[in-house]
Design an enzyme around this catalytic site. Structure first.
Site, PDB file in Angstrom:
ATOM      1  N   LYS A 145       0.826  -1.189   0.000  1.00 40.99           N
ATOM      2  CA  LYS A 145       0.000   0.000   0.000  1.00 40.99           C
ATOM      3  C   LYS A 145       0.872   1.256   0.000  1.00 40.99           C
ATOM      4  CE  LYS A 145      -1.544   1.442   4.184  1.00 40.99           C
ATOM      5  NZ  LYS A 145      -0.683   1.942   5.242  1.00 40.99           N
ATOM      6  N   LYS A 179       0.515 -10.823  10.750  1.00 42.10           N
ATOM      7  CA  LYS A 179       0.705 -10.835  12.205  1.00 42.10           C
ATOM      8  C   LYS A 179       0.216 -12.170  12.765  1.00 42.10           C
ATOM      9  CE  LYS A 179       0.195  -5.847  12.868  1.00 42.10           C
ATOM     10  NZ  LYS A 179       1.281  -5.299  13.664  1.00 42.10           N
ATOM     11  N   GLU A 213      -2.976   3.878  18.242  1.00 44.13           N
ATOM     12  CA  GLU A 213      -1.520   4.057  18.266  1.00 44.13           C
ATOM     13  C   GLU A 213      -1.199   5.250  19.140  1.00 44.13           C
ATOM     14  OE1 GLU A 213       0.570   3.051  14.337  1.00 44.13           O
ATOM     15  OE2 GLU A 213      -1.284   4.005  13.723  1.00 44.13           O
ATOM     16  N   ASP A 231      -5.514   5.043   5.457  1.00 41.24           N
ATOM     17  CA  ASP A 231      -4.281   4.458   5.979  1.00 41.24           C
ATOM     18  C   ASP A 231      -4.543   3.194   6.796  1.00 41.24           C
ATOM     19  OD1 ASP A 231      -1.428   4.637   6.371  1.00 41.24           O
ATOM     20  OD2 ASP A 231      -1.814   5.261   8.440  1.00 41.24           O
ATOM     21  N   HIS A 236      -6.136  -2.494   6.675  1.00 44.39           N
ATOM     22  CA  HIS A 236      -5.924  -3.359   7.843  1.00 44.39           C
ATOM     23  C   HIS A 236      -7.227  -3.689   8.573  1.00 44.39           C
ATOM     24  CE1 HIS A 236      -1.908  -2.278   6.968  1.00 44.39           C
ATOM     25  NE2 HIS A 236      -1.842  -1.173   7.677  1.00 44.39           N
TER      26      HIS A 236
HETATM   27  C1  BG6 Z   1       0.809   1.167   8.416  1.00 39.03           C
HETATM   28  C2  BG6 Z   1       0.287   2.573   8.465  1.00 39.03           C
HETATM   29  O1  BG6 Z   1       0.230   0.470   7.356  1.00 39.03           O
HETATM   30  O2  BG6 Z   1       0.491   0.533   9.642  1.00 39.03           O
HETATM   31  C3  BG6 Z   1       0.900   3.337   9.629  1.00 39.03           C
HETATM   32  O3  BG6 Z   1       0.592   3.215   7.247  1.00 39.03           O
HETATM   33  C4  BG6 Z   1       0.672   2.574  10.906  1.00 39.03           C
HETATM   34  O4  BG6 Z   1       0.347   4.635   9.728  1.00 39.03           O
HETATM   35  C5  BG6 Z   1       1.099   1.118  10.774  1.00 39.03           C
HETATM   36  O5  BG6 Z   1       1.408   3.211  11.934  1.00 39.03           O
HETATM   37  C6  BG6 Z   1       0.690   0.326  11.998  1.00 39.03           C
HETATM   38  O6  BG6 Z   1       1.272  -0.936  11.927  1.00 39.03           O
HETATM   39  P1  BG6 Z   1       1.587  -1.767  13.243  1.00 39.03           P
HETATM   40  O7  BG6 Z   1       2.126  -3.052  12.718  1.00 39.03           O
HETATM   41  O8  BG6 Z   1       2.580  -0.969  14.026  1.00 39.03           O
HETATM   42  O9  BG6 Z   1       0.283  -1.906  13.954  1.00 39.03           O
END
Ligand code: BG6
Length: 487
Positions: A145, A179, A213, A231, A236
């Site tokens: 992406k 994951k 986050e 995003d 996700h």
């Molecule tokens: C990415 C996003 O795809 O996933 C980011 O572009 C985000 O903004 C990240 O911080 C989060 O991934 P993880 O694995 O840290 O949950």
């Protein structure tokens, strides 16, 4: 089990993704003996580097991003010996012939191209690979992406790739699918008999999906063009939804699974027009300062030319799936930057019991909740009612049946990319998004985005370090429910 030897060509070899994620992930797999010196990693980018300089970059990446206990200098030396480098300037077509000698013609050597570059280069790169004779029908291409910013642009990117590569050669990464805990959703649902009979609207009141986050976003160049909806939700979180809500597939074969995920995406009730105001909330964090510490707001992090941006750093929304299993069960999503803590979890809240025999007991029976914690502190907890021990009569208390992965397993949890990078070599597309899935996700997200873009409202402010704007709380409380927040 070791994978077949491969030639992995990584475009964007000096970029952040390669240094932070791809090289450390490959190192771990090498360290564990899943491939050896018969495999080659060929870095490609515009910079003029020698093989030796690229090996130094790889070594530095391992030193910086691999946990110290797995750094073994002898292994690192063997690992970097499989790296080589070719300088290609995709836009002015220089250097392509130098790639030829780096690739082996042996059909037993798997050929994979990883495009860790801007998506507008995907089409030209694929075309050159074909023109220069590097394409093979069994070669694979891996893309990341953002695969577009809406349905139309995603269609263009995929069209450009599919001019050359067939769908069974295209590996679209959504790293959430790699994951461990996300894959565990499949085990939980389909390797246990307990859940499936109650996994429906007759027994489930609602489901919450949270990806919070604590980091900010304003210093990340791409973020302002994207925002939380594109995003995190479009990819996700909709993928998480699919795994939670899909029908049991007949097997774990890639298309069996992806067919079921696609049905979920296609059953999502559209959110458009006035429903956007009712079912979605977006926010943007503002700075806070107290007692000597201060955190910048999103606006303060942006460069001058972007000040005043209306990009959302938080989204909450209520989705519905229009099918027999989920009719009437809301799915509440929320995701944001600079939130109270870093946590990703899925909460399945079951219905209240139909009749309580404990009218005179202290503490009313609360609905059971299954909490699937994706990160950190991975695990699964079922909140149950029990009798509080003691002679004083029936007192009810909610306690967790607790499965903590850290306590149960001593093995290190592999990073998402470790699984995904080698699945490409194995030719296993199960954990990659098919084009129609991606497009169904965009089709659902686009009307929300365009209602926001054409409306007058700005995102609601929320203070950094909180659970988002008050509108997000109102969104769920209007339905007589609350966000699960036990951190
Ligand atoms: C990415 C996003 O795809 O996933 C980011 O572009 C985000 O903004 C990240 O911080 C989060 O991934 P993880 O694995 O840290 O949950």
């Amino acid at each position: 089990i070791p994978v077949q030897p491969f030639d992995y060509v990584v475009f964007g070899a000096t970029g952040d993704l390669t240094k932070r994620k791809l090289i450390p992930a490959l190192y771990h797999r090498f360290h564990d003996g899943q491939f050896d010196e018969q495999s080659h990693i060929i870095g490609v980018s515009r910079s003029k580097l020698s093989d030796e300089e690229f090996r130094t970059l790889a070594r530095d990446s391992v030193h910086e991003f691999v946990e110290a206990e797995y750094q073994d200098e002898a292994v690192i030396a063997r690992f970097v010996s499989i790296f080589s480098y070719v300088s290609i300037d995709v836009s002015n077509r220089e250097g392509w012939t130098d790639l030829g000698p780096a690739l082996r013609e042996d059909p037993k050597v798997v050929r994979a191209f990883y495009l860790a570059v801007a998506p507008d280069l995907f089409g030209p790169i694929c075309q050159y690979l074909k023109d220069k004779g590097y394409y093979r029908r069994d070669a694979r291409v891996v893309v990341e992406k953002p695969l577009g910013h809406d349905l139309a642009s995603s269609g263009q990117i995929n069209d450009a790739i599919s001019e050359i590569f067939a769908e069974d050669q295209v590996y679209r990464i959504d790293h959430y699918l790699g994951k461990e805990t996300v894959q565990n959703l499949l085990a939980l649902r389909f390797a246990n008999i307990l859940f499936e009979p109650i996994w429906n609207s007759a027994h489930i009141d609602h489901i919450q999906l949270t990806v919070a986050e604590s980091v900010g976003a304003g210093t990340r160049g791409y973020y302002d063009e994207s925002g939380a909806l594109r995003d995190m939700i479009q990819n996700h979180m909709l993928q998480l939804l699919c795994l939670v809500a899909m029908e049991p597939p007949a097997s774990d074969e890639a298309n069996a699974l992806r067919d079921e995920k696609l049905k979920v995406l296609r059953s999502l009730k559209p959110i458009r027009g006035e429903a956007v105001g009712r079912c979605t909330v977006r926010g943007q964090y503002r700075g806070v300062s107290s007692e000597g510490t201060s955190v910048k707001g999103y606006q303060d992090e942006l460069p001058a030319e972007k000040k005043g941006s209306r990009t959302e750093t938080f989204v909450a929304l209520k989705a519905e799936i229009e099918n027999w299993r989920w009719s009437g069960v809301p799915f509440y999503f929320r995701t944001g930057k600079r939130m109270a803590t870093r946590v990703s979890e899925i909460v399945i809240q079951f219905r209240t019991i139909p009749h309580s025999i404990f009218d005179h007991a202290e503490g009313a029976p609360r609905p059971n909740r299954l909490i699937i914690r994706l990160q950190p502190d991975e695990g699964v907890r079922m909140l149950m009612m029990i009798k509080d021990p003691g002679p004083g009569g029936m007192r009810l208390r909610e306690v967790p049946l607790n499965l903590s992965f850290a306590e149960t397993f001593s093995e290190r949890t592999p990073e998402a990319y470790e699984r995904l990078l080698l699945d490409v070599i194995r030719g296993n597309q199960t954990l990659f998004m098919r084009r129609d899935e991606l497009e169904a996700a965009w089709s659902w997200v686009d009307p929300i985005r365009s209602a926001w873009d054409t409306g007058n409202d700005a995102p609601q402010p929320y203070s950094a370090g909180t659970w988002g704007p008050t509108g997000a709380i109102a969104l769920i409380e209007r339905d007589g429910r609350t966000w699960h927040e036990d951190g």
